[in-house]
Structure formats: structure tokens, C-alpha cells
Design a protein around this motif. Structure first.
Motif, PDB file in Angstrom:
ATOM      1  N   ASP A 198       0.786  -1.238   0.000  1.00 16.42           N
ATOM      2  CA  ASP A 198       0.000   0.000   0.000  1.00 16.42           C
ATOM      3  C   ASP A 198       0.816   1.285   0.000  1.00 16.42           C
ATOM      4  O   ASP A 198       0.234   2.366   0.048  1.00 16.42           O
ATOM      5  N   LYS A 201       0.580  17.886   3.988  1.00 14.24           N
ATOM      6  CA  LYS A 201      -0.852  17.895   3.674  1.00 14.24           C
ATOM      7  C   LYS A 201      -1.331  19.286   3.251  1.00 14.24           C
ATOM      8  O   LYS A 201      -2.493  19.453   2.905  1.00 14.24           O
ATOM      9  N   LYS A 256       0.733   5.684   7.365  1.00 19.01           N
ATOM     10  CA  LYS A 256      -0.641   5.717   6.840  1.00 19.01           C
ATOM     11  C   LYS A 256      -0.806   6.877   5.854  1.00 19.01           C
ATOM     12  O   LYS A 256      -1.418   6.716   4.795  1.00 19.01           O
ATOM     13  N   GLN A 257      -0.260   8.035   6.197  1.00 21.11           N
ATOM     14  CA  GLN A 257      -0.335   9.180   5.289  1.00 21.11           C
ATOM     15  C   GLN A 257       0.407   8.890   3.993  1.00 21.11           C
ATOM     16  O   GLN A 257      -0.078   9.234   2.905  1.00 21.11           O
ATOM     17  N   ASN A 276      -1.641   6.870   1.705  1.00 14.98           N
ATOM     18  CA  ASN A 276      -2.771   7.602   1.130  1.00 14.98           C
ATOM     19  C   ASN A 276      -2.346   8.763   0.236  1.00 14.98           C
ATOM     20  O   ASN A 276      -3.189   9.547  -0.199  1.00 14.98           O
ATOM     21  N   THR A 277      -1.050   8.887  -0.012  1.00 17.97           N
ATOM     22  CA  THR A 277      -0.549   9.980  -0.847  1.00 17.97           C
ATOM     23  C   THR A 277      -0.579   9.578  -2.313  1.00 17.97           C
ATOM     24  O   THR A 277      -0.048   8.540  -2.693  1.00 17.97           O
ATOM     25  N   ASN A 278      -1.184  10.406  -3.124  1.00 16.14           N
ATOM     26  CA  ASN A 278      -1.202  10.211  -4.569  1.00 16.14           C
ATOM     27  C   ASN A 278       0.146  10.672  -5.120  1.00 16.14           C
ATOM     28  O   ASN A 278       0.541  11.824  -4.899  1.00 16.14           O
TER      29      ASN A 278
END
Length: 172
Positions: A18, A78, A118-119, A122-124
Motif C-alpha cells: 500500500d 498535507k 498511513k499518510q 494515502n498519498t497520490n
């Protein structure tokens, strides 16, 4: 006593599920730092937490700073500013807190690494070169610049913590 099997360093264990390919080195460095820090701090005597070696930063400072800087850099990545809680935490870094022990500081770092990984997951990847401002002055950086700096800064402070802890333990 059973000998603990020594695993290869995290980056040699293969890709992490992931985590985008370009962010694998950042995640590997943070997870490696967490493993080394947890091993280093086993049975560390809390009375030494705020002691300094040669006037350099104490283990307590490094532990506070490691968690705090990850939180701040990943917040900037972010595209957000720091919260009041983050600013309060920053102001307290390095100030001896007798009510906080090494176990609590290690736990906070571990939770911050979990949050960072986790960040990363979730980073594109298409946003990695997006511009981000750092601090009140909004010094220019990018998402990937912040992530890479977070990894190298973590490893730098881990190295300093390692030396400080080893010297303090020798002085016992």
C-alpha cells in the motif's frame, strides 16, 4: 533464553504493501528508525532521560523532537498549518517533564510513525511535486521534499540519540 532472530534492515525486506513506489524509501527509513529506537530504549533508566552528554541534547529532547517533527512535517505535506496543540508541543520540546517517562515518549514516536506511514499510503504520487509552505514564513518546499526531509531528519536524531543513550548507560 531463546536468541532473537535478527531480520535484515527494513529496506531489504521488500516493498511495503500500500505504499506508493516513490515513497517506499521514506517508509522504510521511518520503520527502520522505529525498530532501532525501540530496541535502544528497552530498560532505559528514566532518571537519565533529561541528562546531557557534553552539553548536547538529552534523550528526552530527542524522543520529543522525533515525534514532534514528524507530526509537523507531515502536516505541512498535507498543505496544512500547525494546530495550537502542535505549537504547544513544539514549545515544550526539550523541557524536562518529570511526569513523562521514556516509555510514554517511545509510544508517542511509534504512534507518529504509524500515522506517517498511513499518510504515505494515502498519498497520490501525482502530488509529490506540489508546492508546500513550511512554517510561519511559508518557506517553499514540496510534498516529496517534506517527506524525504522527515525521513533523513528522523535518522539524524536517531543517530544522536543512539550515541547519547550509549554514553549515559556507560556512566552508570
Amino acid at each position: 533464553m531463546i536468541d532473537k532472530v535478527k531480520l535484515p534492515e527494513v529496506w531489504l525486506r521488500g516493498p511495503l504493501n500500500d505504499i506508493p513506489a516513490l515513497l517506499q524509501p521514506v517508509a522504510h527509513a521511518l520503520l527502520q528508525a522505529r525498530e532501532e529506537l525501540n530496541e535502544l530504549m528497552v530498560d532505559f533508566p528514566d532518571p537519565l532521560l533529561w541528562d546531557k552528554v557534553a552539553g548536547l541534547a538529552s534523550p528526552g529532547f530527542h524522543l520529543q523532537h522525533l515525534a514532534g517533527v514528524l507530526d509537523r512535517l507531515f502536516t505541512y505535506a498535507k498543505g496544512e498549518g500547525l494546530s495550537a496543540d502542535q505549537l504547544t508541543y513544539l514549545a515544550a520540546e526539550g523541557k524536562p517533564a518529570e511526569t513523562i517517562g521514556s516509555t510514554a515518549l517511545v509510544k508517542r514516536f511509534n504512534l507518529q510513525v504509524d500515522s506517517a506511514v498511513k499518510q504515505l499510503a494515502n498519498t497520490n504520487q501525482s502530488t509529490l511535486t506540489d508546492k508546500r509552505g513550511v512554517g510561519r514564513a511559508q518557506v517553499p518546499s514540496t510534498v516529496i521534499g517534506l517527506y524525504v526531509h522527515a525521513a533523513e531528519h528522523t535518522m539524524r536524531h536517531l543517530g544522536q540519540l543512539l550515541v547519547t543513550v550509549k554514553v549515559l548507560k556507560q556512566e552508570l
